[in-house]
Design a protein around this motif. Structure first.
Motif, PDB file in Angstrom:
ATOM      1  N   LEU A 234       2.420 -10.024  -7.089  1.00  0.00           N
ATOM      2  CA  LEU A 234       3.305 -10.851  -6.256  1.00  0.00           C
ATOM      3  C   LEU A 234       2.583 -11.324  -4.992  1.00  0.00           C
ATOM      4  CD1 LEU A 234       6.361 -11.730  -5.883  1.00  0.00           C
ATOM      5  CD2 LEU A 234       6.577  -9.711  -4.453  1.00  0.00           C
ATOM      6  N   ALA A 247      -7.748  -8.613  -0.440  1.00  0.00           N
ATOM      7  CA  ALA A 247      -8.630  -7.449  -0.678  1.00  0.00           C
ATOM      8  C   ALA A 247      -7.789  -6.226  -0.974  1.00  0.00           C
ATOM      9  CB  ALA A 247      -9.507  -7.189   0.541  1.00  0.00           C
ATOM     10  N   LEU A 263       0.146   1.485  -3.495  1.00  0.00           N
ATOM     11  CA  LEU A 263       0.696   2.389  -2.491  1.00  0.00           C
ATOM     12  C   LEU A 263       1.884   1.722  -1.799  1.00  0.00           C
ATOM     13  CD1 LEU A 263      -2.681   3.506  -0.878  1.00  0.00           C
ATOM     14  CD2 LEU A 263      -1.450   4.604  -2.742  1.00  0.00           C
TER      15      LEU A 263
HETATM   16  N1  SAH Z   1       4.329  -5.619  -6.396  1.00  0.00           N
HETATM   17  C1  SAH Z   1       3.858  -5.670  -5.042  1.00  0.00           C
HETATM   18  C2  SAH Z   1       3.437  -4.291  -4.571  1.00  0.00           C
HETATM   19  C3  SAH Z   1       4.045  -3.927  -3.267  1.00  0.00           C
HETATM   20  S1  SAH Z   1       3.332  -2.497  -2.570  1.00  0.00           S
HETATM   21  C4  SAH Z   1       2.698  -6.661  -4.947  1.00  0.00           C
HETATM   22  O1  SAH Z   1       2.527  -7.451  -5.838  1.00  0.00           O
HETATM   23  O2  SAH Z   1       1.993  -6.666  -3.950  1.00  0.00           O
HETATM   24  C5  SAH Z   1       3.429  -2.961  -0.864  1.00  0.00           C
HETATM   25  C6  SAH Z   1       2.199  -3.604  -0.274  1.00  0.00           C
HETATM   26  O3  SAH Z   1       1.221  -2.613   0.026  1.00  0.00           O
HETATM   27  C7  SAH Z   1       1.469  -4.608  -1.111  1.00  0.00           C
HETATM   28  O4  SAH Z   1       2.054  -5.850  -1.029  1.00  0.00           O
HETATM   29  C8  SAH Z   1       0.084  -4.606  -0.519  1.00  0.00           C
HETATM   30  O5  SAH Z   1       0.022  -5.432   0.600  1.00  0.00           O
HETATM   31  C9  SAH Z   1      -0.068  -3.174  -0.078  1.00  0.00           C
HETATM   32  N2  SAH Z   1      -0.818  -2.353  -1.048  1.00  0.00           N
HETATM   33  C10 SAH Z   1      -0.341  -1.423  -1.901  1.00  0.00           C
HETATM   34  N3  SAH Z   1      -1.337  -0.828  -2.578  1.00  0.00           N
HETATM   35  C11 SAH Z   1      -2.483  -1.385  -2.148  1.00  0.00           C
HETATM   36  C12 SAH Z   1      -3.863  -1.205  -2.465  1.00  0.00           C
HETATM   37  N4  SAH Z   1      -4.249  -0.313  -3.372  1.00  0.00           N
HETATM   38  N5  SAH Z   1      -4.773  -1.968  -1.813  1.00  0.00           N
HETATM   39  C13 SAH Z   1      -4.383  -2.880  -0.897  1.00  0.00           C
HETATM   40  N6  SAH Z   1      -3.106  -3.088  -0.544  1.00  0.00           N
HETATM   41  C14 SAH Z   1      -2.165  -2.365  -1.164  1.00  0.00           C
END
Ligand code: SAH
Length: 333
Positions: A234, A247, A263
């Protein structure tokens, strides 16, 4: 999320699930001690594991308790300093003399010239419960930044809809007294100039790029959404359409975690704050990601599964969801 070397051997695969249905193909079980029933033995094993994990659990609980107390104090804070929609530019580099020990905040700290922006433009995509989780996560981000050794500039954009309503009603407009953070009802602006745009990095676990460091004078956008993995890519797609760089955090490079590497918003923010303080990704991940998500930590349920004692309740996943877990932590505390 390609190329991630996660050991998933403990996860239930469809093959393993079906194999557990046939009792003849169960993994070999150690012999029962004499005079002990299977159930008593299982209880004993569970207790043993529970005791072994006690230290890690206590450390984590203690840290969470401390955080909770600080959050409570934040909520009770009755000394408004900055109001709604004010920018914190003036506070940048400022040194404030507040009784740090008493407040549990690091108001003496000089802020890093880095902005963490939480993009809350996904209100319509969340359920009521997820929306509630997000409000708790934003509160956590704020309080973590307040107590950080090196705080950053924090911005919340698209602060509107049900999220704003919740902050204005159930959360009693406390955010209006929060300091060092700005709230905007509209979306962040995307600069036209490519050079300026390159200062913005949208964090996404789906990105092909991996962060190595957090740089000064950059804006790091974190998606303000709780979606239990419903919406794949998304934020990546949103950033791509806005020609904003993306990134992911260098998780695989420094730590092994079970399950997906998506996360929660607050954990991503906390990891960045810890990195800014320590310049050490491994430590940052270890301090923020709950021990049960880190490889090597085996829950009693996982152990039963490994030993072939768990059959019917398996759903084909590892039974845990990052969002659920952290939301629970944030909400239930
Ligand atoms: N389905 C969503 C996930 C939301 S998680 C998506 O498509 O992004 C909430 C936010 O945390 C994400 O939008 C992202 O900005 C950040 N995030 C979560 N895991 C991450 C990771 N491994 N590396 C970088 N950002 C991360």
């Amino acid at each position: 999320m390609t190329g991630e070397a996660v050991d998933q051997s403990h996860l239930t695969t469809p093959e393993r699930e079906s194999s557990t249905v046939d009792p003849t193909s169960r993994p070999h079980r150690p012999p029962l001690p004499e005079g002990m029933s299977r159930n008593a033995w299982k209880r004993d094993q569970k207790k043993q594991k529970w005791l072994e994990q006690k230290d890690a659990r206590n450390k984590y609980k203690k840290e969470k308790k401390k955080q909770k107390e600080i959050e409570k104090k934040e909520q009770q804070s009755s000394q408004p300093e900055r109001g709604y929609d004010e920018t914190n530019e003036k506070a940048e580099g400022n040194i404030r003399s507040v009784d740090v020990a008493k407040k549990g905040r690091n108001d003496m700290a000089v802020r890093a010239p880095i902005t963490i922006l939480i993009d809350c433009g996904f209100d319509d995509l969340m359920t009521e419960k997820e929306n509630l989780s997000l409000s708790s996560q934003i509160t956590r981000c704020y309080s973590e930044n307040r107590r950080a050794v090196v705080p950053v500039n924090m911005r919340i954009t698209s602060f509107n809809g049900r999220l704003l309503e919740r902050f204005n009603t159930a959360l009693k407009e406390q955010y209006k007294h929060w300091k060092g953070i700005s709230f905007s009802p509209t979306e962040y602006e995307v600069p036209e100039s490519g050079e300026e745009r390159s200062r913005i990095i949208y964090l996404s676990s789906d990105s092909d790029e991996t962060l190595t460091v957090l740089e000064d004078n950059r804006i790091y956008i974190v998606g303000g959404i709780v979606d239990k993995g419903r919406y794949k890519s998304l934020c990546l797609n949103k950033a791509n359409s806005q020609k904003i760089r993306t990134a992911k955090l260098p998780i695989s490079e420094f730590i092994k975690i079970s399950g997906r590497k998506v996360l929660t918003t607050n954990h991503v923010v906390e990891i960045m704050l810890k990195w800014i303080e320590l310049h050490d990704w491994k430590k940052a991940f270890e301090l923020v990601i709950p021990p049960r998500k880190q490889e090597g930590f085996e829950s009693a349920r996982q152990k039963r599964k490994r030993q072939g004692g768990l059959q019917k309740e398996d759903s084909g996943s590892d039974g845990e969801d990052e969002h659920d877990e952290v939301s629970k932590e944030v909400v239930d505390e």
